[in-house]
Design a protein around this motif. Structure first.
Motif, PDB file in Angstrom:
ATOM      1  N   UNK A  27     -13.498  13.217   6.145  1.00 21.73           N
ATOM      2  CA  UNK A  27     -12.649  13.669   5.034  1.00 21.73           C
ATOM      3  C   UNK A  27     -11.182  13.336   5.305  1.00 21.73           C
ATOM      4  N   UNK A  28     -10.751  13.519   6.546  1.00 21.60           N
ATOM      5  CA  UNK A  28      -9.365  13.205   6.895  1.00 21.60           C
ATOM      6  C   UNK A  28      -9.064  11.722   6.743  1.00 21.60           C
ATOM      7  N   UNK A  29      -9.951  10.883   7.221  1.00 23.21           N
ATOM      8  CA  UNK A  29      -9.742   9.439   7.089  1.00 23.21           C
ATOM      9  C   UNK A  29      -9.821   9.003   5.630  1.00 23.21           C
ATOM     10  N   UNK A  30     -10.713   9.604   4.854  1.00 23.11           N
ATOM     11  CA  UNK A  30     -10.817   9.263   3.433  1.00 23.11           C
ATOM     12  C   UNK A  30      -9.525   9.639   2.705  1.00 23.11           C
ATOM     13  N   UNK A  31      -8.955  10.809   3.023  1.00 21.61           N
ATOM     14  CA  UNK A  31      -7.702  11.222   2.410  1.00 21.61           C
ATOM     15  C   UNK A  31      -6.581  10.262   2.803  1.00 21.61           C
ATOM     16  N   UNK A  32      -6.539   9.889   4.082  1.00 20.47           N
ATOM     17  CA  UNK A  32      -5.490   9.000   4.554  1.00 20.47           C
ATOM     18  C   UNK A  32      -5.585   7.631   3.884  1.00 20.47           C
ATOM     19  N   UNK A  33      -6.777   7.093   3.758  1.00 25.53           N
ATOM     20  CA  UNK A  33      -6.959   5.788   3.107  1.00 25.53           C
ATOM     21  C   UNK A  33      -6.546   5.867   1.647  1.00 25.53           C
ATOM     22  N   UNK A  34      -6.930   6.932   0.954  1.00 25.30           N
ATOM     23  CA  UNK A  34      -6.558   7.094  -0.454  1.00 25.30           C
ATOM     24  C   UNK A  34      -5.044   7.212  -0.598  1.00 25.30           C
ATOM     25  N   UNK A  35      -4.422   7.974   0.286  1.00 27.09           N
ATOM     26  CA  UNK A  35      -2.969   8.165   0.254  1.00 27.09           C
ATOM     27  C   UNK A  35      -2.251   6.834   0.518  1.00 27.09           C
ATOM     28  N   UNK A  36      -2.700   6.082   1.474  1.00 27.41           N
ATOM     29  CA  UNK A  36      -2.099   4.781   1.776  1.00 27.41           C
ATOM     30  C   UNK A  36      -2.288   3.829   0.601  1.00 27.41           C
ATOM     31  N   UNK A  37      -3.473   3.830  -0.010  1.00 25.76           N
ATOM     32  CA  UNK A  37      -3.717   2.970  -1.176  1.00 25.76           C
ATOM     33  C   UNK A  37      -2.769   3.302  -2.324  1.00 25.76           C
ATOM     34  N   UNK A  38      -2.529   4.587  -2.564  1.00 29.82           N
ATOM     35  CA  UNK A  38      -1.616   4.989  -3.626  1.00 29.82           C
ATOM     36  C   UNK A  38      -0.203   4.501  -3.337  1.00 29.82           C
ATOM     37  N   UNK A  39       0.232   4.620  -2.097  1.00 29.91           N
ATOM     38  CA  UNK A  39       1.578   4.165  -1.739  1.00 29.91           C
ATOM     39  C   UNK A  39       1.680   2.654  -1.853  1.00 29.91           C
ATOM     40  N   UNK A  40       0.638   1.941  -1.441  1.00 29.30           N
ATOM     41  CA  UNK A  40       0.659   0.481  -1.542  1.00 29.30           C
ATOM     42  C   UNK A  40       0.691   0.062  -3.009  1.00 29.30           C
ATOM     43  N   UNK A  41      -0.067   0.756  -3.857  1.00 29.21           N
ATOM     44  CA  UNK A  41      -0.049   0.437  -5.291  1.00 29.21           C
ATOM     45  C   UNK A  41       1.340   0.670  -5.887  1.00 29.21           C
ATOM     46  N   UNK A  42       2.002   1.755  -5.473  1.00 32.86           N
ATOM     47  CA  UNK A  42       3.345   2.039  -5.987  1.00 32.86           C
ATOM     48  C   UNK A  42       4.323   0.952  -5.549  1.00 32.86           C
ATOM     49  N   UNK A  43       4.248   0.548  -4.299  1.00 32.27           N
ATOM     50  CA  UNK A  43       5.132  -0.509  -3.799  1.00 32.27           C
ATOM     51  C   UNK A  43       4.813  -1.825  -4.500  1.00 32.27           C
ATOM     52  N   UNK A  44       3.534  -2.082  -4.736  1.00 32.36           N
ATOM     53  CA  UNK A  44       3.128  -3.310  -5.418  1.00 32.36           C
ATOM     54  C   UNK A  44       3.704  -3.357  -6.837  1.00 32.36           C
ATOM     55  N   UNK A  45       3.676  -2.230  -7.541  1.00 31.74           N
ATOM     56  CA  UNK A  45       4.240  -2.182  -8.898  1.00 31.74           C
ATOM     57  C   UNK A  45       5.740  -2.440  -8.868  1.00 31.74           C
ATOM     58  N   UNK A  46       6.449  -1.823  -7.906  1.00 33.34           N
ATOM     59  CA  UNK A  46       7.893  -2.030  -7.802  1.00 33.34           C
ATOM     60  C   UNK A  46       8.204  -3.494  -7.509  1.00 33.34           C
ATOM     61  N   UNK A  47       7.485  -4.070  -6.557  1.00 38.43           N
ATOM     62  CA  UNK A  47       7.724  -5.460  -6.203  1.00 38.43           C
ATOM     63  C   UNK A  47       7.396  -6.398  -7.357  1.00 38.43           C
ATOM     64  N   UNK A  48       6.321  -6.115  -8.070  1.00 38.98           N
ATOM     65  CA  UNK A  48       5.965  -6.951  -9.223  1.00 38.98           C
ATOM     66  C   UNK A  48       7.061  -6.915 -10.279  1.00 38.98           C
ATOM     67  N   UNK A  49       7.609  -5.735 -10.539  1.00 39.01           N
ATOM     68  CA  UNK A  49       8.684  -5.610 -11.515  1.00 39.01           C
ATOM     69  C   UNK A  49       9.923  -6.382 -11.056  1.00 39.01           C
ATOM     70  N   UNK A  50      10.266  -6.259  -9.781  1.00 37.63           N
ATOM     71  CA  UNK A  50      11.439  -6.984  -9.268  1.00 37.63           C
ATOM     72  C   UNK A  50      11.225  -8.485  -9.307  1.00 37.63           C
ATOM     73  N   UNK A  51      10.033  -8.928  -8.928  1.00 35.56           N
ATOM     74  CA  UNK A  51       9.745 -10.359  -8.926  1.00 35.56           C
ATOM     75  C   UNK A  51       9.789 -10.897 -10.348  1.00 35.56           C
ATOM     76  N   UNK A  52       9.251 -10.144 -11.303  1.00 34.71           N
ATOM     77  CA  UNK A  52       9.285 -10.585 -12.698  1.00 34.71           C
ATOM     78  C   UNK A  52      10.722 -10.710 -13.206  1.00 34.71           C
ATOM     79  N   UNK A  53      11.569  -9.738 -12.875  1.00 27.68           N
ATOM     80  CA  UNK A  53      12.961  -9.803 -13.335  1.00 27.68           C
ATOM     81  C   UNK A  53      13.700 -10.959 -12.674  1.00 27.68           C
ATOM     82  N   UNK A  54      13.449 -11.178 -11.392  1.00 26.95           N
ATOM     83  CA  UNK A  54      14.086 -12.306 -10.700  1.00 26.95           C
ATOM     84  C   UNK A  54      13.594 -13.624 -11.285  1.00 26.95           C
TER      85      UNK A  54
END
Length: 91
Positions: A27-54
């Motif tokens: 359960x701990x590892x599943x929570x950690x993987x889900x939490x990391x995936x959410x953070x990576x998705x958030x960073x991916x969205x930010x980077x995609x927006x910046x790359x599109x504007x550039x």
């Protein structure tokens, strides 16, 4: 073969502890993987927006540069064109 009640209790308790620890780790590892995936998705969205504007800004600058280069080519062609004679030689 006779197993005493104390031995049976110890074995069942050990199995319960192992299962509890295993489930907790899972359960701990599943929570950690889900939490990391959410953070990576958030960073991916930010980077995609910046790359599109550039990309949009860079595309606009490249288009402006292409127009400017065309203007420079025309100016150079005018400068390098045939010489204009103010006085013509009569034959």
């Amino acid at each position: 073969m006779y197993v005493s009640a104390e031995t049976l209790t110890i074995v069942i308790s050990a199995i319960g502890i192992v299962l509890t620890l295993g489930a907790s780790l899972f359960a701990g590892f599943a929570w950690m993987v889900r939490h990391i995936d959410e953070r990576i998705d958030a960073v991916d969205k930010k980077l995609s927006a910046r790359i599109d504007s550039v990309e949009e800004k860079l595309g606009a600058r490249i288009d402006a540069l292409a127009d400017e280069v065309t203007g420079v080519k025309i100016a150079i062609a005018r400068l390098e064109g045939p010489p204009r004679h103010l006085v013509t030689a009569s034959s």
